[in-house]
Design a protein around this motif. Structure first.
Motif: not given
Length: 288
Positions: A254-258, A156, A248-252, A154
């Motif tokens: 924050n949409a993913m789990p930590r 992230d 990627r879309e804006e805010g991508w 990922t």
């Protein structure tokens, strides 16, 4: 005949006392045009390039660049990106997944922190069956830091700096007031779910040490990503090169789990409260 006339000698025409009635013009110096000057410059430059090539080959076995990375405009891959593909690629994560090496008609691509690289030159490693095939067709920046190939595929990078923070320094939420005691079970700490963890007593000095360790760890994460990026840009002699960016879309994020760091990274953290973690991919980047 008068004796004086007999002994008189005629004056020489070239006598300095007699002016020259028909002086010849001095020779003119021929002016050189721009073409000979240009040819001389080209000869000098050609000689210097030839000398550089001979010395480079004699010393480093590289006939031109002294074993240094070649500029992108001397490499076929980057040139094909700009001349044949019409410029840098812009792919979504779903589109990038189509370039994982399973289609022989497509190049093998991977992404690192949003930047796409062509690693077709390393198809033996990044293609199907290769040891790093898990990274092909995706942005697995987190896995390049932690070394957890399967779990961390990922982009992230949130919290990944704890890979390099000593294990003796408590995370936020793990510290307690007073004596150490049993804390509540937490999931995701090193992959052990439901395990009871002791809350660590933390002093102001340890808090300050934690902040310093986190700052140093974030720098180390940046250095690790840059180390991989340097290799994928072809700056270490491999035939890889940059081809574009991931869209990627804006805010991508924050949409993913930590995520918590994986079990392997947790075990690899330095012991105690001092020390720096190891870069899992340093040996590979500097070796084969």
């Amino acid at each position: 005949m008068d004796p004086e006339l007999r002994h008189r000698r005629p004056t020489s025409p070239s006598s300095p006392n007699q002016p020259n009635s028909d002086p010849s013009p001095p020779p003119r110096r021929r002016r050189r045009g721009p073409l000979p000057l240009l040819l001389d410059t080209l000869r000098i430059l050609t000689s210097l390039l030839l000398l550089n090539s001979l010395l480079s080959y004699y010393i480093t076995s590289d006939p031109i660049f002294w074993s240094q990375p070649r500029p992108w405009y001397f490499r076929l891959g980057p040139l094909s990106t700009y001349l044949l593909r019409g410029g840098p690629l812009h792919l979504t994560d779903a589109e990038l997944a189509l370039y994982n090496g399973t289609d022989p008609a497509k190049p093998v691509l991977l992404a690192l922190n949003g930047t796409i690289y062509d690693v077709t030159a390393g198809k033996r490693v990044y293609g199907p069956g290769g040891s790093y095939h898990v990274f092909a067709g995706k942005d697995a920046a987190r896995g390049f830091v932690t070394g957890c190939f399967a779990e961390d595929g990922t982009p992230d990078l949130r919290g990944v700096e704890w890979t390099y923070v000593p294990a003796g320094i408590p995370r936020f939420g793990e510290e307690g007031e007073g004596e150490e005691g049993e804390g509540e079970g937490e999931e995701g700490r090193g992959g052990d779910e439901g395990k009871k963890k002791k809350k660590k007593r933390i002093s102001p000095e340890l808090k300050s040490q934690r902040e310093q360790a986190l700052r140093q760890a974030r720098k180390q994460v940046h250095a690790t990503i840059e180390g991989w990026g340097k290799m994928f840009r072809g700056e270490t002699g491999k035939g890889y090169f940059e081809v574009g960016k991931v869209v990627r879309e804006e805010g991508w994020l924050n949409a993913m789990p930590r995520r918590e760091i994986c079990a392997q990274a947790e075990r690899g953290r330095p012991k105690g409260t001092k020390g720096n973690g190891k870069d899992a991919g340093a040996a590979y980047r500097g070796g084969t």
